[in-house]
Design a protein around this motif. Structure first.
Motif, short mmCIF file in Angstrom:
data_model
loop_
_atom_site.label_atom_id
_atom_site.label_comp_id
_atom_site.label_asym_id
_atom_site.label_seq_id
_atom_site.Cartn_x
_atom_site.Cartn_y
_atom_site.Cartn_z
N PRO A 77 0.82 -1.23 0.00
CA PRO A 77 0.00 0.00 0.00
C PRO A 77 0.85 1.27 0.00
N GLU A 78 1.99 1.22 0.64
CA GLU A 78 2.85 2.42 0.68
C GLU A 78 3.52 2.72 -0.66
N ASP A 79 3.36 1.83 -1.65
CA ASP A 79 3.85 2.12 -3.00
C ASP A 79 2.87 2.99 -3.79
N THR A 80 1.69 3.22 -3.23
CA THR A 80 0.69 4.05 -3.89
C THR A 80 1.21 5.46 -4.12
N ALA A 81 1.15 5.90 -5.36
CA ALA A 81 1.65 7.24 -5.73
C ALA A 81 1.44 7.44 -7.23
N VAL A 82 1.70 8.64 -7.68
CA VAL A 82 1.84 8.90 -9.11
C VAL A 82 3.30 8.64 -9.48
N TYR A 83 3.51 7.82 -10.49
CA TYR A 83 4.86 7.45 -10.91
C TYR A 83 5.23 8.23 -12.17
N TYR A 84 6.42 8.81 -12.13
CA TYR A 84 6.92 9.63 -13.24
C TYR A 84 8.22 9.04 -13.77
N CYS A 85 8.38 9.07 -15.08
CA CYS A 85 9.71 8.79 -15.62
C CYS A 85 10.37 10.11 -15.99
N ALA A 86 11.69 10.10 -16.00
CA ALA A 86 12.46 11.30 -16.24
C ALA A 86 13.71 10.96 -17.04
N ALA A 87 14.18 11.94 -17.81
CA ALA A 87 15.35 11.74 -18.67
C ALA A 87 16.40 12.81 -18.39
N ASP A 88 17.65 12.37 -18.39
CA ASP A 88 18.77 13.27 -18.14
C ASP A 88 19.86 13.01 -19.17
N TRP A 89 20.18 14.02 -19.98
CA TRP A 89 21.23 13.86 -20.98
C TRP A 89 22.58 13.83 -20.29
N VAL A 90 23.39 12.79 -20.59
CA VAL A 90 24.73 12.69 -20.02
C VAL A 90 25.68 12.14 -21.08
N ALA A 91 26.95 12.49 -20.95
CA ALA A 91 27.96 11.98 -21.87
C ALA A 91 28.49 10.62 -21.42
N GLN A 92 28.49 10.39 -20.10
CA GLN A 92 29.11 9.17 -19.59
C GLN A 92 28.08 8.04 -19.47
N LEU A 93 28.59 6.83 -19.36
CA LEU A 93 27.75 5.65 -19.21
C LEU A 93 27.47 5.31 -17.75
N THR A 94 28.13 6.01 -16.84
CA THR A 94 27.91 5.74 -15.43
C THR A 94 26.64 6.42 -14.94
N LEU A 95 26.26 6.14 -13.68
CA LEU A 95 25.05 6.74 -13.12
C LEU A 95 25.39 7.97 -12.28
N GLY A 96 26.19 7.83 -11.27
CA GLY A 96 26.59 8.96 -10.43
C GLY A 96 25.60 9.25 -9.32
N PRO A 97 26.03 9.92 -8.27
CA PRO A 97 25.18 10.16 -7.10
C PRO A 97 24.02 11.10 -7.35
N SER A 98 24.08 11.92 -8.39
CA SER A 98 23.03 12.90 -8.63
C SER A 98 21.73 12.27 -9.13
N ILE A 99 21.74 11.00 -9.46
CA ILE A 99 20.54 10.38 -10.02
C ILE A 99 19.37 10.36 -9.04
N ARG A 100 19.65 10.49 -7.76
CA ARG A 100 18.57 10.46 -6.77
C ARG A 100 17.87 11.80 -6.64
N ASP A 101 18.48 12.84 -7.20
CA ASP A 101 17.96 14.20 -7.06
C ASP A 101 17.08 14.54 -8.26
N TYR A 102 15.82 14.85 -8.02
CA TYR A 102 14.93 15.10 -9.16
C TYR A 102 15.31 16.36 -9.92
N HIS A 103 16.08 17.26 -9.32
CA HIS A 103 16.52 18.46 -10.04
C HIS A 103 17.50 18.11 -11.17
N THR A 104 18.10 16.92 -11.10
CA THR A 104 19.08 16.51 -12.09
C THR A 104 18.47 16.34 -13.48
N TYR A 105 17.21 15.94 -13.51
CA TYR A 105 16.60 15.49 -14.75
C TYR A 105 16.04 16.64 -15.59
N ASP A 106 16.21 16.50 -16.90
CA ASP A 106 15.82 17.57 -17.83
C ASP A 106 14.36 17.48 -18.26
#
Length: 128
Positions: free
Chosen positions: A87-116
């Motif tokens: 029940p605690e998974d109930t929410a609106v789910y959003y996908c987001a895209a972030d342009w990057v040059a590298q193939l790694t993920l990096g710590p900023s992926i958890r921050d929604y401000h990162t995504y374009d």
């Protein structure tokens, strides 16, 4: 860039849902992708992310072992398979895209401000 989520709905606790996010407008493989969720009155919460080529994934502790993120660069689509829903998974789910040059993920992926770019969201409701 346009992102369109689908696959949300109502499910009983313990059930499964599969979300899809269709990407268009740019080269999909140039973007790392993330899934977030938000309840009314709460901050947008990180769920999962995947690197440009799908080789790296990362999950919030709350969904680790239950959710699986994947992508198909030939179909310009990212997926979120959600099992053993609570029940605690109930929410609106959003996908987001972030342009990057590298193939790694990096710590900023958890921050929604990162995504374009963001989709419009899809409602997931888990009943107890």
């Amino acid at each position: 860039v346009q992102l369109v989520e689908s696959g949300g709905g109502l499910v009983q606790a313990g059930g499964s849902l599969s979300l899809s996010c269709a990407f268009s407008g740019r080269t999909f493989s140039s973007y790392r992708m993330g899934w977030f969720r938000q309840d009314p009155g709460k901050e947008r919460e990180f769920v999962s992310a995947i690197s440009r080529n799908g080789g790296l994934t990362y999950y919030a502790d709350s969904v680790k072992g239950r959710f699986t993120i994947s992508r198909d660069n030939a179909k310009n689509t990212v997926y979120l398979q959600m099992n053993r829903l609570k029940p605690e998974d109930t929410a609106v789910y959003y996908c987001a895209a972030d342009w990057v040059a590298q193939l790694t993920l990096g710590p900023s992926i958890r921050d929604y401000h990162t995504y374009d770019y963001w989709g419009q969201g899809t409602q997931v409701t888990v009943s107890s």
